[in-house]
Enzyme design. Structure first.
Site, mmCIF file in Angstrom:
data_model
loop_
_atom_site.group_PDB
_atom_site.id
_atom_site.type_symbol
_atom_site.label_atom_id
_atom_site.label_comp_id
_atom_site.label_asym_id
_atom_site.label_seq_id
_atom_site.Cartn_x
_atom_site.Cartn_y
_atom_site.Cartn_z
ATOM 1 N N GLY A 92 5.387 3.004 0.171
ATOM 2 C CA GLY A 92 6.203 3.785 -0.917
ATOM 3 C C GLY A 92 5.162 3.828 -2.198
ATOM 4 O O GLY A 92 3.766 3.707 -1.964
ATOM 5 N N SER A 120 0.728 -1.242 0.167
ATOM 6 C CA SER A 120 0.103 -0.136 -0.047
ATOM 7 C C SER A 120 0.938 1.115 -0.221
ATOM 8 O O SER A 120 2.032 1.097 0.011
ATOM 9 C CB SER A 120 -0.800 -0.053 1.351
ATOM 10 N N LYS A 121 0.320 2.320 -0.061
ATOM 11 C CA LYS A 121 1.087 3.582 -0.236
ATOM 12 C C LYS A 121 1.944 3.782 1.234
ATOM 13 O O LYS A 121 2.940 4.615 1.029
ATOM 14 C CB LYS A 121 -0.135 4.817 -0.372
ATOM 15 N N ARG A 122 1.590 3.205 2.080
ATOM 16 C CA ARG A 122 2.232 3.562 3.162
ATOM 17 C C ARG A 122 4.038 2.810 3.047
ATOM 18 O O ARG A 122 4.810 3.223 3.809
ATOM 19 C CB ARG A 122 1.891 2.813 4.547
#
Length: 468
Positions: A247, A243-245
């Site tokens: 990167g 996920s975006k956490r």
């Protein structure tokens, strides 16, 4: 599915956002499998969600695939434009008694589920209209549901997961057409795959449950079933779904960070698939080697260090002209100004000494600063510290010697080495001031490579400026 049929794979993204890196890997696996067998790789845009399927998102997916170098055969197919064909299949099943009209309202369905929940029973909806006499049908809107088996078990063979078995009492009478006559996604997928001649469905294992519901349609229509291959999802380094956490998650983000497409293809191919201990390979090798048997059952973990390492190897091994072309594409994608003719010429001549040890295009461009910059050079603070009065004095002695030197590496190295010896210092001690004068940076390619690329006139002009 007959082994004699030519291989046809497909990538079927929903244009509800940019191309996710997981979708990019799915597309890559389908592309490799088809291309390695002389087959077709088709693209279908599953754009039935009108509220979220935008032309911009569709274009972003096409751009992402194009950047990755995953070419598809024919024109992309729009699922939404085939709604009449999907409905035609539902009506055929209805006419053959393999589907039925369900007049239950959403409120009645919710009430039936609430009652089942309260009694501790399965909340799977069992329509009272499945075996109703047509004479009892009201004049009201209805959904079309397929008749699923009520007992026994269904086993599907999967090229990655092996044999997977579900109890049929866990499969509901899936809706094929909604009460407004529109087809559901599950029906559309099967009809499209059949009509497109898809022989192998390679997709994420989050679709495995869907396979059992879609199997109902294959069975009811008597259609040949494609080979299924449900691949594990991509996890982040912490073992959780990417996920975006962690990167960047979109393919375009990796393009903007300057990773080369060949390196991305290589790294994504190794993310969940292996061929012995091979880590670095070409497209031709990947197409020759790729097979469903090499895909693991466990989720792959995205490792940014490995990605950078593989990309660095591809830049180092890349064709100089192709790298320059991709550098120009990187500039365009990131909104940087295009290279001038002189810069392009310089980059072409310098590529041999730029591409080693650069893992991304920004790193390569930074190494190329000596080519891209123009006089008077802006010398950064660290480099300026190298140009003290003693160093400038020594470099000023070098300038006249360069006027008549034969411009080859061996003589240039000999000249600088002799100058260092005259001043009782080492060649390495002169490299710093030379680098500062030629590049304005403390990190650059070899000073002799820079001199060869810049040529006699520009080299002398920069030295004269730095020692003035």
């Amino acid at each position: 599915m007959s082994a004699d049929l030519p291989v046809v794979t497909r990538f079927a993204p929903s244009p509800t956002g940019a191309l996710h890196i997981g979708g990019a890997r799915t597309a890559l696996f389908n592309w490799l499998f088809a291309r390695g067998r002389g087959g077709k790789f088709l693209l279908r845009i599953e754009d039935t969600d009108k509220s979220r399927s935008t032309p911009e998102n569709r274009q972003a997916i096409l751009d992402g695939l194009t950047w990755l170098g995953l070419d598809w055969d024919g024109e992309p197919i729009s699922q939404a434009e085939r709604a009449d064909r999907h409905a035609e299949v539902a009506h055929q099943l209805l006419a053959e008694g393999k589907a039925y009209k369900c007049f239950s309202t959403p409120e009645e369905i919710d009430a039936a589920r609430e009652a089942a929940r309260a009694e501790g029973r399965s909340t799977l909806f069992r329509s009272p209209w499945r075996d109703a006499d047509p004479s009892t049908h009201p004049d009201a809107p209805y959904a079309v549901r397929i008749k699923a088996p009520r007992d026994g078990k269904t086993t599907l063979s999967d090229a990655v997961q092996g044999d997977v078995t579900w109890s049929n009492d866990q499969i509901d009478d899936m809706i094929l057409l909604r009460s407004d006559g529109s087809p559901v996604y599950m029906l559309a997928v099967v009809v499209d795959d059949h009509d497109m001649g898809v022989t192998h469905i390679i997709r994420g294992d989050d679709h495995l449950a869907n396979a059992f519901r879609q199997n109902l349609i294959y069975e009811a229509m008597g259609w040949a079933k494609p080979v299924l291959a449900h691949i594990p999802l991509i996890f982040g380094p912490d073992g959780k779904k990417l996920s975006k956490r962690h990167g960047a998650t979109g393919a375009a983000e990796y393009q903007h960070m300057g990773y080369p497409a060949a390196g991305m293809r290589n790294y994504l191919a190794r993310l969940g698939w292996s061929h012995g201990d091979d880590e670095f390979f070409t497209d031709a090798q990947a197409q020759e080697w790729f097979g469903l048997e090499g895909i693991g059952k466990s989720p792959a973990r995205f490792d940014f260090k490995k990605l950078a390492n593989i990309c660095g190897q591809h830049i180092a091994a890349g064709d100089d002209a192709a790298l320059l072309h991709e550098l120009e594409g990187f500039n365009a994608a990131t909104g940087n100004p295009p290279f001038s003719d002189a810069q392009r010429d310089g980059l072409s001549r310098a590529m041999y000494c730029l591409k080693d040890r650069a893992k991304t295009f920004p790193e390569l461009i930074e190494k190329a600063h000596f080519i891209l910059a123009s006089r008077p050079l802006e010398i950064d603070e660290k480099a300026a510290a190298q140009l003290d009065s003693v160093s400038r004095g020594i470099l000023s002695e070098l300038t006249p010697q360069l006027q008549s030197a034969s411009w080859d590496r061996e003589e240039l190295e000999a000249l600088v080495a002799a100058l260092a010896e005259q001043h009782d210092t080492k060649l390495g001690k002169l490299a710093g001031p030379l680098r500062a004068a030629l590049a304005g940076r403390s990190v650059s390619p070899s000073v002799f490579d820079m001199m060869l690329v810049l040529g006699r006139g520009e080299t002398i002009a920069r030295l004269e400026e730095a020692t003035a």
